[in-house]
Design a protein around this motif. Structure first.
Motif, PDB file in Angstrom:
ATOM      1  N   ALA A  13       0.842  -1.191   0.000  1.00  0.00           N
ATOM      2  CA  ALA A  13       0.000   0.000   0.000  1.00  0.00           C
ATOM      3  C   ALA A  13       0.879   1.244   0.000  1.00  0.00           C
ATOM      4  O   ALA A  13       2.035   1.208   0.439  1.00  0.00           O
ATOM      5  CB  ALA A  13      -0.933   0.014   1.207  1.00  0.00           C
ATOM      6  N   GLU A  14       0.310   2.325  -0.497  1.00  0.00           N
ATOM      7  CA  GLU A  14       0.983   3.620  -0.461  1.00  0.00           C
ATOM      8  C   GLU A  14       0.046   4.641   0.158  1.00  0.00           C
ATOM      9  O   GLU A  14      -1.168   4.546   0.005  1.00  0.00           O
ATOM     10  CB  GLU A  14       1.369   4.074  -1.878  1.00  0.00           C
ATOM     11  CG  GLU A  14       2.408   3.187  -2.540  1.00  0.00           C
ATOM     12  CD  GLU A  14       2.697   3.609  -3.967  1.00  0.00           C
ATOM     13  OE1 GLU A  14       1.856   4.347  -4.542  1.00  0.00           O
ATOM     14  OE2 GLU A  14       3.734   3.197  -4.507  1.00  0.00           O
ATOM     15  N   ALA A  15       0.617   5.611   0.863  1.00  0.00           N
ATOM     16  CA  ALA A  15      -0.200   6.647   1.487  1.00  0.00           C
ATOM     17  C   ALA A  15       0.476   7.990   1.307  1.00  0.00           C
ATOM     18  O   ALA A  15       1.706   8.077   1.219  1.00  0.00           O
ATOM     19  CB  ALA A  15      -0.419   6.356   2.968  1.00  0.00           C
ATOM     20  N   GLN A  16      -0.341   9.022   1.245  1.00  0.00           N
ATOM     21  CA  GLN A  16       0.188  10.378   1.201  1.00  0.00           C
ATOM     22  C   GLN A  16      -0.741  11.290   1.974  1.00  0.00           C
ATOM     23  O   GLN A  16      -1.945  11.045   2.073  1.00  0.00           O
ATOM     24  CB  GLN A  16       0.344  10.872  -0.238  1.00  0.00           C
ATOM     25  CG  GLN A  16      -0.956  10.946  -1.031  1.00  0.00           C
ATOM     26  CD  GLN A  16      -0.732  11.460  -2.434  1.00  0.00           C
ATOM     27  OE1 GLN A  16      -1.110  12.566  -2.767  1.00  0.00           O
ATOM     28  NE2 GLN A  16      -0.109  10.629  -3.255  1.00  0.00           N
ATOM     29  N   VAL A  17      -0.169  12.330   2.540  1.00  0.00           N
ATOM     30  CA  VAL A  17      -0.942  13.328   3.256  1.00  0.00           C
ATOM     31  C   VAL A  17      -0.343  14.681   2.930  1.00  0.00           C
ATOM     32  O   VAL A  17       0.876  14.858   2.937  1.00  0.00           O
ATOM     33  CB  VAL A  17      -0.949  13.060   4.782  1.00  0.00           C
ATOM     34  CG1 VAL A  17       0.459  12.956   5.350  1.00  0.00           C
ATOM     35  CG2 VAL A  17      -1.744  14.117   5.521  1.00  0.00           C
TER      36      VAL A  17
END
Length: 431
Positions: free
Chosen positions: A341-345
């Motif tokens: 998974a990849e996440a960004q904020v």
């Protein structure tokens, strides 16, 4: 149970990492709209790609120039190894007819003073198997005279007579010596530099014979490829270093800069000449990742894990919209880490210390059916206002989440894109 924050200050950098030095108080002018945005995306469980590291550029060639508008002149071409060597004459400008006339106004003589360009041009055409029509079909639109040398022509200083027509047009002369043992190798100390942090280009000259009277010069080019300034070169042990950081300041523009290294000298009594270029990113950072941690499993009312979260503390000295990204990895049965998974904020932040939370959707993590202790990799801080990377930690400070079984993870929320990936079996772990 929440873990403690880990500081980046004492963390040694790994291959491909980028860390800012001093921060600068400077507001971004664009791309700084307010509003917190947090996103999680599933990924196919592929092994992580090797981190990008500075590339070593190698050269057995050099490039000479006759500026447009020059008077007739004579160039000296140092040929150390004529075996399979090439001399390429490239007229400047876009007028093909004028360029063809310019090429007729050039003559090359070998070290014995014998005319060499006629035979070399014939040998070059035979070697390439290409006439003007074929070169044009292959996208080579400018007239280029390809002169192929050979052992019988001998080594030494060749002469290139550039007549008035050719000098008026201007000419680039490239010399390639693929069979020579004299090789120039240059490597940036980092892929990205910032003010007040030491950065240089390492220069090595390899040869199977002793090199004498070596001279190394370096020139800096702006992101618009404009010749800008001279870079000082120092010798450290057997290598030379073009000390880029000594001539750059926070007033220089952000972007991709180029360093051109020119090395000359004598090998076995013969003059040699080598030229190569390399690039590096240059940024004036206003923020860094100060610490990472408090990794945790977030459970819903039924006790199932709905997200994996980790806090990232960003230290900022200027208004900007910053983006933090990270990759969640699982370990397969053979001990290989695979992205799940990849996440960004992203958020608009002013000067100060701020916490941005990376939130990985547990449903995305479970699609590959790999449970255990997930880890954070590929942690990055990006400035959307300046469109530049400020901080990258490929190991993510070795943040590892509490172990969890796949059965504990909530099911993912289906979207058309996710359904398409599932039908294509994108989440199958492949060897």
């Amino acid at each position: 149970m929440n873990s403690k924050l880990r500081s980046t200050a004492s963390t040694p950098l790994a291959a491909g990492d980028v860390a800012p030095g001093r921060l600068f108080a400077r507001d971004a002018r664009e791309g700084v709209a307010p509003g917190l945005v947090s996103v999680s995306n599933p990924t196919a469980p592929e092994p992580l790609a090797a981190p990008a590291v500075p590339e070593t550029r190698r050269s057995k060639s050099t490039l000479l120039h006759v500026a447009p508008g020059s008077a007739a002149t004579q160039l000296t071409l140092p040929i150390t190894t004529p075996d399979d060597a090439w001399v390429m004459l490239i007229p400047k400008g876009s007028d093909a007819k004028v360029a063809e006339e310019a090429l007729r106004d050039v003559a090359m003589f070998d070290a014995r003073g014998l005319r060499a360009d006629v035979r070399a041009s014939r040998d070059g055409s035979a070697q390439l198997g290409a006439d003007a029509d074929r070169l044009k079909a292959e996208g080579i639109s400018k007239p280029i005279s390809m002169l192929r040398l050979n052992r019988e022509m001998g080594q030494g200083l060749y002469k290139l007579q550039v007549g008035p027509k050719a000098a008026k047009v201007g000419l680039a002369v490239e010399i390639r010596e693929p069979s020579s043992s004299i090789e120039l190798a240059i490597t940036p100390s980092a892929m990205q530099l910032s003010p007040e942090a030491e950065g240089y280009v390492a220069v090595e000259l390899g040869s199977d014979v002793a090199l004498e009277r070596v001279k190394v010069e370096a020139t800096l080019y702006t992101p618009r490829y404009e010749r800008d300034r001279t870079v000082p070169v120092v010798k450290v042990g057997k290598e030379y270093r073009a000390m880029v950081s000594r001539v750059m300041t926070d007033r220089d523009e952000t972007g991709t800069w180029m360093v051109e290294v020119h090395a000359t000298g004598v090998a076995n009594g013969q003059t040699f000449d080598r030229l190569e270029q390399t690039a590096f990113g240059y940024v004036v950072p206003t923020a860094r990742i100060a610490s990472v941690g408090r990794e945790r499993l977030v459970r819903d009312g039924s006790g199932r894990v709905e997200a994996l979260e980790v806090d990232v503390v960003v230290e900022s000295q200027g208004l900007d919209r910053y983006e933090v990204t990270g990759t969640l990895v699982a370990t397969d049965g053979k001990g290989m880490e695979r992205a799940v998974a990849e996440a960004q904020v992203t958020d608009q932040l002013r000067a100060g210390s701020h916490v941005l939370t990376l939130r990985f959707d547990a449903g995305h993590a479970g699609l590959a059916k790999l449970g255990g202790s997930y880890a954070l990799r590929g942690l990055q801080l990006y400035s959307l206002g300046t469109n530049t990377l400020y901080h990258r930690l490929n190991r993510g400070l070795d943040v590892r989440f509490p172990a969890v079984r796949v059965e504990e993870l909530v099911a993912p929320k289906l979207t058309p894109a996710l359904e398409t990936m599932m039908r294509e079996d994108a989440f199958k772990v492949r060897e």
